[in-house]
Write an enzyme that holds these catalytic residues in place. Structure first.
Site, mmCIF file in Angstrom:
data_model
loop_
_atom_site.group_PDB
_atom_site.id
_atom_site.type_symbol
_atom_site.label_atom_id
_atom_site.label_comp_id
_atom_site.label_asym_id
_atom_site.label_seq_id
_atom_site.Cartn_x
_atom_site.Cartn_y
_atom_site.Cartn_z
ATOM 1 N N ASN A 89 -10.211 2.632 -0.639
ATOM 2 C CA ASN A 89 -10.783 2.386 0.702
ATOM 3 C C ASN A 89 -11.449 3.634 1.273
ATOM 4 O O ASN A 89 -11.153 4.092 2.371
ATOM 5 C CB ASN A 89 -9.724 1.841 1.664
ATOM 6 C CG ASN A 89 -8.572 2.798 1.906
ATOM 7 O OD1 ASN A 89 -8.314 3.680 1.088
ATOM 8 N ND2 ASN A 89 -7.883 2.632 3.014
ATOM 9 N N HIS A 176 -1.747 -5.265 -1.308
ATOM 10 C CA HIS A 176 -1.244 -4.906 0.031
ATOM 11 C C HIS A 176 -0.842 -6.240 0.660
ATOM 12 O O HIS A 176 -1.690 -7.000 1.119
ATOM 13 C CB HIS A 176 -2.351 -4.202 0.810
ATOM 14 C CG HIS A 176 -2.067 -3.998 2.260
ATOM 15 N ND1 HIS A 176 -1.882 -2.744 2.810
ATOM 16 C CD2 HIS A 176 -1.942 -4.879 3.282
ATOM 17 C CE1 HIS A 176 -1.657 -2.875 4.113
ATOM 18 N NE2 HIS A 176 -1.693 -4.153 4.427
ATOM 19 N N ASN A 275 1.408 0.987 8.277
ATOM 20 C CA ASN A 275 1.253 -0.390 7.829
ATOM 21 C C ASN A 275 1.629 -0.496 6.357
ATOM 22 O O ASN A 275 0.969 0.125 5.532
ATOM 23 C CB ASN A 275 -0.202 -0.843 8.043
ATOM 24 C CG ASN A 275 -0.397 -2.305 7.706
ATOM 25 O OD1 ASN A 275 0.541 -2.998 7.337
ATOM 26 N ND2 ASN A 275 -1.638 -2.769 7.810
ATOM 27 N N ASP A 302 1.868 6.322 -0.497
ATOM 28 C CA ASP A 302 0.936 5.816 0.537
ATOM 29 C C ASP A 302 0.517 6.966 1.458
ATOM 30 O O ASP A 302 0.378 6.789 2.675
ATOM 31 C CB ASP A 302 1.537 4.647 1.328
ATOM 32 C CG ASP A 302 0.473 3.869 2.114
ATOM 33 O OD1 ASP A 302 -0.733 4.190 1.987
ATOM 34 O OD2 ASP A 302 0.850 2.955 2.854
ATOM 35 N N HIS A 306 -4.901 11.382 8.364
ATOM 36 C CA HIS A 306 -5.807 10.970 9.441
ATOM 37 C C HIS A 306 -6.159 12.179 10.290
ATOM 38 O O HIS A 306 -5.298 13.015 10.598
ATOM 39 C CB HIS A 306 -5.161 9.910 10.333
ATOM 40 C CG HIS A 306 -5.104 8.551 9.712
ATOM 41 N ND1 HIS A 306 -6.225 7.850 9.343
ATOM 42 C CD2 HIS A 306 -4.052 7.752 9.396
ATOM 43 C CE1 HIS A 306 -5.873 6.677 8.823
ATOM 44 N NE2 HIS A 306 -4.557 6.600 8.836
ATOM 45 N N GLY A 321 -0.619 5.052 9.374
ATOM 46 C CA GLY A 321 -0.546 5.847 8.149
ATOM 47 C C GLY A 321 0.104 7.200 8.376
ATOM 48 O O GLY A 321 0.083 7.740 9.474
HETATM 49 ZN ZN LIG Z 1 -1.436 -0.722 2.067
#
Ligand SMILES: [Zn+2]
Length: 433
Positions: A89, A176, A275, A302, A306, A321
């Site tokens: 992503n 996910h 998340n 994960d 940010h 996150g």
């Molecule tokens: Zn995820």
């Protein structure tokens, strides 16, 4: 180059010397000697195979203000990792051979860990049509893990087709698991606490419904499925059932879901927004036991850097996150080793061997990962001081971002050195030459 690591405890067992030549372990035993070798004194340190992360967000290309392949690679090496899977992503999305090769090359240039790109399942992560899965698999990046992470592949027909394609590539779809219709506007775990805090809830059922659906689909088409960041007790139950029926499903849990609960949301500090959300103490106990039992195969970070403006804002507008790479092993030591749930061999299995196998990185050759500490194997290893406890200081992290949920928390287990094919990527002064 010859390297002699003296007095380390492989897998926390009896002390031994480890002799490394040309990137490989050539001998493990007592009182090894090698003329001209660079010596690393490791008395009291535990030696483990280099860690492998299935789930890292490196943010490059697109958000180099939050992280780059190089800064994320440095964070990974400091955490004891020798390979990380870089999630798709980015901006542009890693949905073509060109983008995955770009990320792979940036990793090679940084040279601190092997950066293994994950390919998007759908074009632009839009969930509408499949990306060029075969072209990404055939590229120099040799993609085997495909994921729209950040988004769920919610359309069941599209998920089925993705599983069928990826099966032919010897790959895996990493899902996910979040039913989007059940999490519109969701801010934290749905329960008594979300009601009291006035934040929209993210129900456990939104994760469990997708996992249940997808294990049935994977079983139906005979494909491999991997479930990202399992966070609920119910998810562990579904995975146990699926595995007992022989479904080819694997799963990961994050360090933060092993340690933290939704109680962290009480202060509305967005550093704890993530998340899937932090769950209840019951869920934390269940994912720990699931990991100990092997129903959950792997710990995956994960790691989600940010920028300050995206994170230090009101809870509702903050991005979800948390950072994870630099503290992952420490959190596992605190939650799994010090509790007696896993020994060091178990840690090596869940943080190195199994994630490498899921990502198909464990084949032979010098570029394999997740291999045991044994003569003939690539010298990917870390040295950790299990007794040292330290307070996490976000300002001291190598990541370009600062959103660590462990700030101010004392954690055990400091990584003293990491070696990638025999080359030190981290070497603390404590291991004197
Ligand atoms: Zn995820």
């Amino acid at each position: 180059m010859t390297l002699l690591i003296t007095g380390a405890r492989p897998y926390g067992e009896d002390a031994a010397d480890i002799l490394v030549e040309d990137g490989r372990i050539v001998a493990i035993g007592e009182d090894l000697a090698a003329t001209g070798a660079e010596v690393v004194r490791a008395a009291g340190l535990v030696a483990l195979p280099g860690l492998v992360d299935l789930h890292t967000h490196l943010r490059e290309p697109g958000r180099e203000d939050a992280e780059t392949v190089e800064t994320g690679s440095r964070a990974a090496a400091l955490g004891g990792y020798t390979a990380v899977h870089a999630m798709a992503n980015t901006d542009p999305v890693a949905d073509t051979a060109g983008v995955v090769e770009q990320v792979w090359r940036l990793g090679q240039q940084a040279g601190l860990v092997d950066v293994v790109p994950v390919g998007a399942v759908t074009v632009g992560l839009a969930g509408e049509r499949l990306a060029e899965l075969g072209a990404m698999a055939d590229s120099a990046a040799r993609v085997r893990v495909f994921s729209d992470d950040g988004h769920c592949v919610a359309d069941p027909a599209l998920m089925r087709r993705a599983l069928e394609y990826v099966k032919a590539l010897d790959g895996v779809v990493a899902q996910h698991a979040e039913e989007p219709r059940l999490t519109v506007g969701a801010q934290m775990h749905e329960g008594d606490r979300s009601a009291r805090l006035g934040l929209t809830g993210w129900p456990a059922a939104a994760e469990e419904a997708i996992i249940a659906r997808d294990v049935l689909l994977a079983d139906h088409v005979g494909a491999r499925l991997h479930v990202c960041h399992v966070s609920t007790a119910g998810s562990v139950e579904i995975l146990r059932w699926a595995k007992s029926r022989g479904v080819q499903v694997t799963a990961e849990v994050t360090p933060h879901h092993l340690l933290l609960t939704d109680e962290c949301a009480e202060g509305y500090d967005p550093v704890f927004k993530v998340n899937p959300p932090l769950r209840t103490d019951t869920d934390v106990q269940a994912v720990r036991l699931g990991l100990a039992e092997g129903v959950i195969d792997a710990v995956a970070t994960d790691h989600a850097p940010h920028a300050v403006e995206d994170k230090e804002t009101e809870w509702a507008s903050a991005r979800p996150g948390m950072l994870g790479l630099e503290q992952a092993l420490s959190v596992v030591v605190a939650t799994m080793v010090e509790t007696g749930l896993l020994d060091w061999r178990g840690v090596a299995d869940r943080m190195s061997a199994r994630p490498a196998a899921i990502g198909r990185l464990d084949g032979g050759g010098l570029h394999a990962h997740g291999r045991p500490l044994a003569p003939g194997e690539p010298a990917n290893l870390l040295l950790v001081d299990p007794g040292t406890r330290a307070v996490v200081d976000p300002a001291a992290l190598a990541s370009r971002s600062r959103n660590s949920p462990y700030a101010g928390r004392e954690l055990p287990g400091r990584v003293v050195a990491t070696f990638l094919r025999g080359v030190p990527t981290v070497l603390d002064g404590k291991a004197q030459k």
